[in-house]
Design an enzyme around this catalytic site. Structure first.
Site, short mmCIF file in Angstrom:
data_model
loop_
_atom_site.label_atom_id
_atom_site.label_comp_id
_atom_site.label_asym_id
_atom_site.label_seq_id
_atom_site.Cartn_x
_atom_site.Cartn_y
_atom_site.Cartn_z
N SER A 285 7.22 -6.23 -5.64
CA SER A 285 7.91 -6.95 -6.72
C SER A 285 7.84 -8.47 -6.53
O SER A 285 7.53 -9.20 -7.48
CB SER A 285 9.36 -6.49 -6.83
OG SER A 285 10.01 -6.56 -5.58
N HIS B 278 8.29 1.84 -3.69
CA HIS B 278 8.99 0.54 -3.54
C HIS B 278 10.46 0.74 -3.95
O HIS B 278 11.16 1.55 -3.36
CB HIS B 278 8.23 -0.49 -4.39
CG HIS B 278 8.66 -1.90 -4.20
ND1 HIS B 278 9.27 -2.37 -3.07
CD2 HIS B 278 8.57 -2.99 -5.03
CE1 HIS B 278 9.53 -3.67 -3.20
NE2 HIS B 278 9.12 -4.07 -4.39
N HIS C 188 7.55 1.54 6.42
CA HIS C 188 7.54 0.20 5.82
C HIS C 188 6.14 -0.39 5.93
O HIS C 188 5.41 -0.09 6.88
CB HIS C 188 8.55 -0.71 6.52
CG HIS C 188 8.92 -1.91 5.71
ND1 HIS C 188 8.20 -3.08 5.76
CD2 HIS C 188 9.91 -2.12 4.80
CE1 HIS C 188 8.75 -3.96 4.93
NE2 HIS C 188 9.79 -3.39 4.34
N ARG D 280 18.20 -4.33 7.31
CA ARG D 280 19.04 -4.09 6.12
C ARG D 280 19.63 -2.68 6.17
O ARG D 280 20.69 -2.41 5.61
CB ARG D 280 18.20 -4.29 4.85
CG ARG D 280 17.66 -5.72 4.70
CD ARG D 280 16.59 -5.80 3.64
NE ARG D 280 15.47 -4.92 3.93
CZ ARG D 280 14.47 -4.68 3.10
NH1 ARG D 280 14.45 -5.24 1.91
NH2 ARG D 280 13.49 -3.86 3.44
N ASP E 154 16.24 1.46 1.82
CA ASP E 154 16.57 2.46 0.81
C ASP E 154 17.18 3.74 1.39
O ASP E 154 17.75 4.53 0.64
CB ASP E 154 15.31 2.81 0.00
CG ASP E 154 14.78 1.60 -0.73
OD1 ASP E 154 15.60 0.89 -1.34
OD2 ASP E 154 13.57 1.34 -0.67
C1 LIG Z 1 6.78 2.17 2.54
C2 LIG Z 1 5.44 2.86 2.59
C3 LIG Z 1 4.88 2.94 1.17
C4 LIG Z 1 4.51 1.97 3.44
O1 LIG Z 1 3.21 2.49 3.30
P1 LIG Z 1 2.05 2.09 4.29
O2 LIG Z 1 2.07 0.62 4.52
O3 LIG Z 1 0.80 2.68 3.77
O4 LIG Z 1 2.54 2.80 5.62
P2 LIG Z 1 1.65 3.32 6.84
O5 LIG Z 1 0.55 2.35 7.13
O6 LIG Z 1 2.59 3.64 7.94
O7 LIG Z 1 1.01 4.66 6.24
C5 LIG Z 1 0.10 5.41 7.01
C6 LIG Z 1 0.18 6.87 6.55
O8 LIG Z 1 1.49 7.36 6.83
C7 LIG Z 1 2.07 7.88 5.65
N1 LIG Z 1 3.49 7.61 5.61
C8 LIG Z 1 4.12 6.43 5.76
N2 LIG Z 1 5.44 6.57 5.60
C9 LIG Z 1 5.65 7.88 5.36
C10 LIG Z 1 6.82 8.64 5.07
N3 LIG Z 1 8.02 8.08 4.97
N4 LIG Z 1 6.67 9.97 4.85
C11 LIG Z 1 5.46 10.55 4.91
N5 LIG Z 1 4.32 9.87 5.16
C12 LIG Z 1 4.43 8.54 5.38
C13 LIG Z 1 1.38 7.14 4.54
O9 LIG Z 1 1.50 7.83 3.29
C14 LIG Z 1 -0.03 7.06 5.06
O10 LIG Z 1 -0.65 8.33 4.86
P3 LIG Z 1 -2.22 8.45 4.49
O11 LIG Z 1 -2.96 7.73 5.57
O12 LIG Z 1 -2.46 9.91 4.44
O13 LIG Z 1 -2.38 7.76 3.16
C15 LIG Z 1 5.55 4.26 3.24
O14 LIG Z 1 6.13 4.14 4.51
C16 LIG Z 1 6.33 5.24 2.39
O15 LIG Z 1 5.74 5.87 1.51
N6 LIG Z 1 7.64 5.39 2.66
C17 LIG Z 1 8.48 6.27 1.83
C18 LIG Z 1 8.88 5.55 0.55
C19 LIG Z 1 9.89 4.45 0.82
O16 LIG Z 1 10.87 4.64 1.52
N7 LIG Z 1 9.64 3.26 0.22
C20 LIG Z 1 10.53 2.13 0.36
C21 LIG Z 1 9.94 1.12 1.25
S1 LIG Z 1 11.03 -0.22 1.59
#
Ligand SMILES: CC(C)(COP(=O)(O)OP(=O)(O)OC[C@H]1O[C@@H](n2cnc3c(N)ncnc32)[C@H](O)[C@@H]1OP(=O)(O)O)[C@@H](O)C(=O)NCCC(=O)NCCS
Length: 329
Positions: free
Chosen positions: A134, A164, A210, A219, A265
């Site tokens: 965002s 997000h 994250h 947070r 979150d």
């Molecule tokens: C926040 C988020 C999008 C960051 O994504 P990212 O930067 O790609 O994170 P990573 O580098 O650790 O991801 C590596 C792998 O782990 C997975 N992963 C990361 N967090 C995960 C979670 N909470 N549950 C399951 N899998 C997860 C990713 O989907 C990715 O899988 P892939 O290689 O098969 O595509 C991710 O952690 C997520 O989806 N979290 C859950 C949603 C959430 O809480 N969002 C709010 C963020 S403040």
């Protein structure tokens, strides 16, 4: 006012621009919606504003627009909440209150602990760095000299994604789905099974992980402190605490998650729910109102520093081939 007036010299244009925005926000508050014509008008004005306004003074109307936008969001957002989830009767602002407490008051929550929670909520959701979807989107759209209203609207579209800002609503819904499936006295083993079930169905565990942080989100920690002080016996908070123990080792075991720890979150929904704000669908709106301060201040700095149009770098096939060869060597 006619469209013609926007072709007049920039002083006149600025006055009309202000009027248009004021008029528009009042009608937006009445209707609770943004119309397509609003965006069309804003777009036309933003375009000509950008063409005519002296670039090194652009921060001035940007500053004014951002302050207006930030100030008007709580009345508009609380109006929408009251209209959708309550009787429809809106609540007048209490100007003796600070920004966050007043927002809570207009939503219909006056418990002093809820006012305190809202202060905490607004502060920690304002922004933490410019790279998240965002904040970055607000900066990107603003880099085309689109006005703060358009830049903020674009930012909110990014915030609305489940990876997000929508994650806060997803967390509460997911936690409630755990209870629906296992009953209220969920055991650690049942919780582990549910987490694995979520992962094996190809979903993410909301509220964990994250893009940048590599430890428990601060947070999350301050919300946990708030919960330990004000609602230690809340069953949903106790479940959130249990998830803090259960989820990180499982995500670590997956082997690919860079940060297995909870993010902001993972906690917010349970706190809001405790004080009666249980409509999860509204949570991202709260997040958006809070984020306006970060996005707005960033836009003012962007214009004050004269930052250029943002554009990703393009590379040729030759550059790509050389890059891969060098990496492979
Ligand atoms: C926040 C988020 C999008 C960051 O994504 P990212 O930067 O790609 O994170 P990573 O580098 O650790 O991801 C590596 C792998 O782990 C997975 N992963 C990361 N967090 C995960 C979670 N909470 N549950 C399951 N899998 C997860 C990713 O989907 C990715 O899988 P892939 O290689 O098969 O595509 C991710 O952690 C997520 O989806 N979290 C859950 C949603 C959430 O809480 N969002 C709010 C963020 S403040």
């Amino acid at each position: 006012m006619t469209y013609f007036s926007i072709f007049k010299p920039h002083f006149r244009l600025r006055v009309n621009f202000k009027r248009l925005m004021t008029m528009d926000c009042q009608s937006q508050s009445k209707l609770g919606i943004c119309t397509a014509s609003h965006f069309l008008m804003c777009s036309v004005v933003a375009f000509y504003g950008g063409q005519n306004y002296c670039l090194y003074r652009f921060w001035e109307p940007t500053y004014e627009d951002c302050l207006n936008l930030i100030a008007r969001l709580p009345p508009v957002a609380s109006y929408v909440y009251r209209r959708i989830f309550k009787s429809g009767k809106s609540i007048e602002a209490d100007n003796s209150l600070d920004y966050a407490a007043n927002f809570s008051h207009m939503l219909g929550f006056d418990d002093p602990k809820m006012l305190e929670l809202m202060r905490l909520y607004v502060t920690i959701h304002t922004d933490h760095e410019g790279g998240n979807v965002s904040a970055h989107t607000g900066h990107l759209v603003g880099s085309a000299l689109s006005d703060p209203y358009l830049s903020f609207a674009a930012a909110l579209n990014g915030l609305a994604g489940p990876l997000h800002g929508l994650a806060n609503q997803e967390v509460l819904l997911w936690i409630k789905s755990v209870i629906e499936e296992t009953g209220s006295g969920v055991t650690t083993d049942q919780l582990k099974d549910y987490v694995w079930k979520t992962l094996k169905s190809g979903k993410v565990v909301p509220g964990f992980g994250h893009g940048v942080l590599r430890k428990t989100d601060p947070r999350y920690s301050c919300q946990r402190e708030f919960a330990l002080k004000h609602l230690p016996k809340d069953p949903l908070f106790q479940l959130v605490s249990k998830l803090y123990e259960v989820v990180p080792p499982i995500l670590t075991e997956l082997g690919k998650v860079k940060n297995p720890w909870p993010n902001v979150d993972a906690h917010s929904g349970v706190l809001l729910n405790h004080f009666g704000l249980s409509e999860a669908r509204y949570y991202t709106v709260l997040f958006g109102v809070s984020r306006s301060m970060g996005i707005g201040s960033q836009l003012i700095w962007d214009r004050a520093l004269g930052l250029p149009l943002e554009r990703p770098k393009s590379v040729t096939m030759e550059w790509l081939e050389n890059y891969c060869k060098n990496k492979a060597a």
